[in-house]
Design a protein around this motif. Sequence first.
Motif: not given
Length: 268
Positions: A104-115, A134-144
């Motif tokens: 969750e921390r790294d995805i938040s950072l990745m979103k800010r960088l992407a923007e 955002s697609e990656y976030e959905s996938v990796i959280l699903g993998e948990l």
Amino acid sequence: ALEESGPIFIKFGQLLSTRPDAIPSDIAKTLKSLQDDLPPFPTDQATELIEREMGSLIDDAFSNFDNQPIAAASIAQVYSANLIDGGDPVAIKVVRPGIKKVIERDISLMKRLAEYVEKRSNDAKRLQLLKLVSEYESVILGELNMKVEASNIKQTKRNFENNNLLYVPEAYIDLSSENILVMERIEGIPVDKIEVLREKGVDFKLLAERLPVPSSSPKQPDSGARDITATISIARAAPMTHPTPILLLNHMVLGSLPVCGMHFPDLG
């Protein structure tokens, strides 16, 4: 830079490597080589989690539980054992403690960088970098969620039940939970281990014909020397998923392996 940023960024790079429609092939090849191996977390943490999730002692469900993990990566690590009932060999995938907060921390950072990058780069805007994150976030959280993964494996096994060339291992849903996945342990050689396959005298032309290659892949000459590294996707709703390892089992049958952990038997 991705390797220095940590395993979640590395995994994103690996996922991008499976999107030839989004990035150039030379960059995809580089990203594919990224490694997300992490030092194993302590086995006592894994056994405590397994027993808590199952509501029983490990010795009540498994025999020959090996305290040394056979694989460790960003999301989870894998142990080998046998079922008490029947003695079937299994792989036990255990979610890494605390990994959800890291994601969750790294995805938040990745979103800010992407923007930030999309506002300053036409290429990033064309690639829809923020959408990919955002697609990656959905996938990796699903993998948990190992219970979901067990269900996906079950569905994939049903989809290929009449296919004699691809074997999907059994998932034990009753023994699995949100944080642990128990599935059949199969043996084989990863199809990208070219030198090992060559030493075994494998027919590369036949193997290449049997590998499930994406339709978008460039056509290669039927010389038996084409790149036989291929992947098959576990049935998931997400448009972007990470490649499932393919093993060569005995008698030129392929095995789909959602979790890492294999041995190299003699091929017949």
